[in-house]
Design a protein around this motif. Structure first.
Motif, PDB file in Angstrom:
ATOM      1  N   ARG A  71     -13.940  36.792  13.524  1.00  0.00           N
ATOM      2  CA  ARG A  71     -12.586  37.175  13.892  1.00  0.00           C
ATOM      3  C   ARG A  71     -12.547  37.857  15.245  1.00  0.00           C
ATOM      4  O   ARG A  71     -11.507  37.863  15.911  1.00  0.00           O
ATOM      5  CB  ARG A  71     -11.997  38.103  12.827  1.00  0.00           C
ATOM      6  N   ALA A  81      -6.639  43.894   5.368  1.00  0.00           N
ATOM      7  CA  ALA A  81      -6.471  45.306   5.694  1.00  0.00           C
ATOM      8  C   ALA A  81      -6.234  46.138   4.440  1.00  0.00           C
ATOM      9  O   ALA A  81      -6.764  47.250   4.309  1.00  0.00           O
ATOM     10  CB  ALA A  81      -5.299  45.483   6.662  1.00  0.00           C
ATOM     11  N   GLU A 135     -13.157  34.941   4.461  1.00  0.00           N
ATOM     12  CA  GLU A 135     -12.928  35.973   5.471  1.00  0.00           C
ATOM     13  C   GLU A 135     -13.173  37.370   4.920  1.00  0.00           C
ATOM     14  O   GLU A 135     -13.367  38.313   5.692  1.00  0.00           O
ATOM     15  CB  GLU A 135     -11.504  35.876   6.027  1.00  0.00           C
ATOM     16  N   THR A 153       0.188  37.767   5.907  1.00  0.00           N
ATOM     17  CA  THR A 153      -0.916  36.905   6.307  1.00  0.00           C
ATOM     18  C   THR A 153      -2.215  37.361   5.658  1.00  0.00           C
ATOM     19  O   THR A 153      -2.277  38.382   4.963  1.00  0.00           O
ATOM     20  CB  THR A 153      -1.074  36.902   7.829  1.00  0.00           C
ATOM     21  N   ASP A 154      -3.247  36.587   5.935  1.00  0.00           N
ATOM     22  CA  ASP A 154      -4.578  36.929   5.454  1.00  0.00           C
ATOM     23  C   ASP A 154      -5.060  38.248   6.044  1.00  0.00           C
ATOM     24  O   ASP A 154      -5.786  39.008   5.391  1.00  0.00           O
ATOM     25  CB  ASP A 154      -5.540  35.786   5.791  1.00  0.00           C
ATOM     26  N   ASP A 155      -4.669  38.545   7.275  1.00  0.00           N
ATOM     27  CA  ASP A 155      -5.071  39.815   7.898  1.00  0.00           C
ATOM     28  C   ASP A 155      -4.477  41.004   7.145  1.00  0.00           C
ATOM     29  O   ASP A 155      -5.130  42.049   7.029  1.00  0.00           O
ATOM     30  CB  ASP A 155      -4.620  39.848   9.360  1.00  0.00           C
ATOM     31  N   ASP A 186     -10.675  49.831  16.497  1.00  0.00           N
ATOM     32  CA  ASP A 186     -10.993  48.463  16.094  1.00  0.00           C
ATOM     33  C   ASP A 186     -12.478  48.259  15.848  1.00  0.00           C
ATOM     34  O   ASP A 186     -12.864  47.337  15.124  1.00  0.00           O
ATOM     35  CB  ASP A 186     -10.506  47.478  17.164  1.00  0.00           C
ATOM     36  N   ARG A 205      -3.448  44.767  16.058  1.00  0.00           N
ATOM     37  CA  ARG A 205      -3.876  44.375  14.721  1.00  0.00           C
ATOM     38  C   ARG A 205      -2.689  44.272  13.772  1.00  0.00           C
ATOM     39  O   ARG A 205      -2.624  43.373  12.934  1.00  0.00           O
ATOM     40  CB  ARG A 205      -4.877  45.399  14.182  1.00  0.00           C
ATOM     41  N   ARG A 223      -0.576  41.056  13.593  1.00  0.00           N
ATOM     42  CA  ARG A 223      -1.144  39.908  12.886  1.00  0.00           C
ATOM     43  C   ARG A 223      -0.948  40.002  11.380  1.00  0.00           C
ATOM     44  O   ARG A 223      -1.427  39.143  10.652  1.00  0.00           O
ATOM     45  CB  ARG A 223      -2.633  39.781  13.197  1.00  0.00           C
ATOM     46  N   TYR A 272      -4.498  51.162  12.213  1.00  0.00           N
ATOM     47  CA  TYR A 272      -4.698  49.988  13.054  1.00  0.00           C
ATOM     48  C   TYR A 272      -3.818  50.065  14.295  1.00  0.00           C
ATOM     49  O   TYR A 272      -2.726  50.628  14.275  1.00  0.00           O
ATOM     50  CB  TYR A 272      -4.376  48.706  12.276  1.00  0.00           C
TER      51      TYR A 272
END
Length: 831
Positions: free
Chosen positions: A60, A476, A671, A470-472, A98, A545, A548, A541
């Motif tokens: 990523r 998180a 992921e 989303t997947d992010d 990050d 970040r 997303r 974050y």
């Protein structure tokens, strides 16, 4: 002169306290400090640093290496890139950058030297200069730092020892010291106290919040009761619960004693077609019940419906918390392995080892049960009550998944956060015990919430364009649960959360109930730092970040303002019109049954049951209920997935997003689970950019086989022109598949194969796809599944079904004469 010197010395000692008091009284917000290029929190001190260090980037992050400075504080291990911009001292503090990792998230520290590796503990002694530092985290991340040849050996040794002695494996008392290190300064306390909450989500902490949810769902006939305002009726339920309007609080109080922990049937959500979803604990039949108690409980159970009630028993088919904990431990061992040994699972055994963890089995069973409930609710005009022994684990799972499947609002970021707040945080899921931050009771530990996130990811991967989150975002939230800094996850119920935030102890007396004490409780101290909610993402974050976390989705159409939220234009086609008023059915282990009585009331200590005033259900309606689960897919969506026009969007945006439950359709969350696997296994399986990992090569072959099977099933050319592989379906309405309803029922001869658990990996058209290596050691074989017949110690509301059903760990396949998918499924791929 000597006296003056002593006075001056005392004044100098008091200066820090005076400064903190002035800051607290003036209300100055916390400010970050620049130390070696690091934005330090107020009160954070840098203990050690090492220059000219390179960090290995994940997929990523773009892969490769990033040069910079490695620092260790008493709160985190921070990495400052060489070309990073200068931090703004006036900006609000961010707990983690990050490239940072919190000390509480570190599970073990490993160093790599010339031809050797070593696990570093606080009492370890290094006899070589490390060349590489590897941090294994509890959230399945593996962070790797490489020391340059020009890095001074003294800095390498010192920072390694400092990290090993500072991160402190979790033990009683270490969590509080970690919280004080991050949030205990006066500036941070003042900053957090002035922090505003997210006004776009529902917190469900007041009666108004629940009334807004009733209005949003169009639920008429329900009201918000404050009968549990002081947690007198149930210590694990929230202050406010939603009950039928016709039930008074005086009558409601008599019902709490009849259920485990006082968790009575209560409203959760209403389907637009007019069905209500309830949750409740199992019934206690070892106490005497009055006639009025019978009537009150029946009124609560039926709610606003008078025709049909289906009680869904969750303890028979779904895994227990102990099963979930064992499966997650095996999955961790498979993905991360043991760096201290050189034994690894062969490449051809990796998928079978994944199957033996049973993590995907449990994901499938939870999705299957939620799909059954979603289909029942879609029938309209009935009550579905989820029943679990203590109503604090699996009921949270199923009720949340049902709302994610059926309610588009719950698939947005703020809607999903409100859903977790309602069904998990406020409903009393034992986060503190299940996550086991203090490591004081391993028997209660079970990552039930992480299994829920995996189930949501399965829906997201099959319906990517139907989710705003989303997947992010899911990743998180997965990582945040391992960070013991948030009030959302550091308590088992609202009562414990209120006690800590208000610093009030409580005592119980039979006359006065729970009452606040004048002195603080021993577990709560005014000096403890305030804990922010997990939904304050700006504390964790950066804006880059957080951007997303969401993606554009079509606007959600508002509900039509009809009575009771009934949007069913053809109810006769989907619900039983001849159902006897007051009929109750039990859905257990995939089978409907008709209990002789509505409730198993005992007339006396002799154990004789009295009949309820409700009429018993007729067994002739059981086939109709089974047809109810299938009929909607067969009547409203006749087009198949092989039509020339491609998948069509749903006619009704509130149609449930039923997942495909076949083995090849269930994916492994790469992921999340495999993001650190390459670092963990790099020593036993060296790789390079030109030679992909064996597991990645195997995943490519599986994807190629799936593509060929799809081409054969649609009659297209098996050798099409060369083109880049397409990503997952961008707008796939799996409800159009007419055989999807058969996934909810067991096939006559379920087959067993390792390949049926294979994860359909993402496309490999770019170089940012995470890859997974084989493990260093195979987890132990899974013992036989628990016996569901007669061994359950809990007493449920209705009796168990006498019909013998398939085992819960069987796989489900479509009927061969009904499905449009290829007949050659998992077993043929494995061969």
């Amino acid at each position: 002169m000597l006296t003056g010197s002593k006075t001056t010395f005392k004044v100098r000692q008091m200066l820090p306290d005076i400064k903190e008091r002035m800051l607290s009284q003036s209300g100055v917000n916390a400010r970050s400090r620049d130390v070696f290029g690091l934005r330090c929190l107020p009160g954070e001190c840098v203990l050690q640093r090492a220059v000219m260090v390179r960090k290995k980037l994940t997929a990523r992050e773009g892969r490769g290496w990033l040069s910079g400075t490695l620092l260790c504080t008493h709160f985190r291990v921070a990495f400052v890139p060489q070309d990073s911009p200068k931090p703004d001292d006036n900006a609000d503090p961010v707990l983690l950058g990050d490239h940072d990792v919190a000390l509480a998230s570190i599970e073990k520290v490993v160093v790599v030297g010339p031809n050797r590796t070593k696990l570093v503990t606080p009492n370890s002694s290094l006899k070589f200069t490390p060349e590489e530092l590897v941090l294994y985290c509890r959230d399945l991340r593996v962070i790797c730092f490489l020391f340059d040849r020009l890095t001074p050996d003294a800095q390498v040794i010192e920072i390694t020892y400092t990290i090993a002695k500072t991160y402190q494996p979790p033990k009683p008392g270490s969590v509080l010291s970690f919280q004080n290190a991050a949030l205990g300064s006066v500036e941070m306390k003042q900053f957090l106290s002035n922090r505003r909450r997210n006004t776009h989500m529902n917190w469900y902490e007041s009666a108004l919040d629940w009334e807004q949810e009733l209005e949003r769902c169009g639920a008429m006939g329900w009201r918000v009761s404050s009968v549990n305002d002081r947690f007198e009726m149930s210590t694990s339920l929230p202050r406010f619960i939603v009950v039928p309007q016709k039930v008074l609080d005086t009558e409601l109080k008599k019902s709490f004693a009849h259920f485990n922990e006082g968790r009575i049937p209560r409203w959760c959500w209403r389907h637009p077609r007019g069905s209500d979803l309830l949750r409740m604990a199992s019934f206690q039949n070892n106490i005497y019940h009055e006639k009025d108690d019978i009537r009150n409980l029946e009124m609560i159970l039926f709610g606003c419906q008078s025709s049909l009630c289906v009680v869904v028993e969750l303890g028979e088919e779904l895994p227990s918390p102990a099963d979930i904990q064992l499966a997650h431990s095996r999955l961790r061992a498979l993905c991360l392995g043991d760096i201290s040994t050189s034994v690894s699972v062969p490449d051809d055994k990796w998928l079978s080892t994944l199957e033996s963890t049973h993590w995907l089995d449990y994901t499938r069973s939870c999705l299957k049960k939620a799909s059954e409930v979603a289909c029942l609710l879609r029938g309209g005009h009935l009550t579905v009550a989820l029943q679990e022994a203590d109503d604090r684990d699996l009921s949270c799972m199923v009720s949340s998944l049902v709302q994610v499947m059926c309610d588009p609002h719950c698939r947005t970021q703020h809607g999903f956060q409100s859903l977790v707040q309602k069904e998990w945080v406020m409903a009393g899921h034992r986060f503190c015990s299940r996550i086991n931050y203090h490591r004081d009771n391993d028997k209660e530990e079970a990552p039930v919430f992480l299994l829920f996130l995996d189930c949501v990811w399965q829906l997201l991967s099959q319906y990517p364009s139907r989710f705003q989150l989303t997947d992010d975002f899911l990743l998180a939230l997965h990582d945040s649960i391992h960070l013991p800094l948030f009030s959302s996850f550091l308590a088992n119920c609202q009562r414990e959360r209120c006690k800590r935030s208000q610093n009030l102890g409580q005592s119980y007396t039979p006359v006065n109930g729970w009452r606040d004490m004048l002195h603080p409780d021993s577990s709560s101290d005014p000096s403890d730092p305030p804990l922010p909610p997990v939904w304050d993402w700006a504390l964790q974050y950066s804006k880059h970040r957080r951007d997303r976390f969401t993606q554009p989705v079509p606007p959600i159409p508002p509900l039509q303002p009809l009575l009771n939220g009934n949007l069913n234009t053809n109810p006769d086609a989907h619900r039983l019109t001849d159902t006897i008023p007051g009929s109750v059915f039990l859905l257990s282990r995939g089978t409907f049954s008709c209990p002789a009585n509505l409730l198993p009331w005992r007339s006396s200590s002799s154990g004789v049951y009295k009949k309820s005033h409700r009429r018993a259900a007729s067994s002739e309606n059981v086939p109709g209920l089974e047809r109810l689960l299938k009929a909607w897919a067969l009547t409203e969506f006749p087009q198949s997935l092989t039509s020339s026009s491609g998948p069509q969007g749903p006619l009704d945006p509130y149609e449930p997003l039923l997942p495909l439950l076949m083995g090849p359709c269930m994916g492994l969350w790469r992921e999340c689970y495999l993001r650190g696997a390459l670092h963990a296994q790099a020593f036993s399986h060296p790789i390079s950019a030109n030679h992909p990992h064996p597991v990645e090569r195997l995943a490519r072959e599986v994807q190629q086989l799936k593509d060929k099977l799809a081409q054969v099933s649609t009659g297209t050319d098996p050798n099409p022109p060369t083109k880049m592989a397409e990503p997952r379906r961008t707008d796939t309405n799996l409800n159009q598949n007419t055989n999807n309803g058969t996934f909810l029922f067991p096939a006559p001869r379920p087959q067993s194969t390792a390949m049926s658990r294979v994860a359909p990996p993402p496309t490999f058209t770019n170089h940012q796809t995470s890859r997974g290596p084989p493990p260093a050691s195979a987890p132990p074989s899974r013992p036989s599944h628990k016996d569901n017949g007669g061994s359950n110690k809990h007493t449920f509301l209705f009796g168990h079904s006498s019909v013998t059903e398939a085992r819960p760990d069987q796989r489900y396949y479509p009927a061969p004469n009904n499905g449009k998918l290829p007949k050659s499924n998992g077993p043929s791929i494995a061969s």
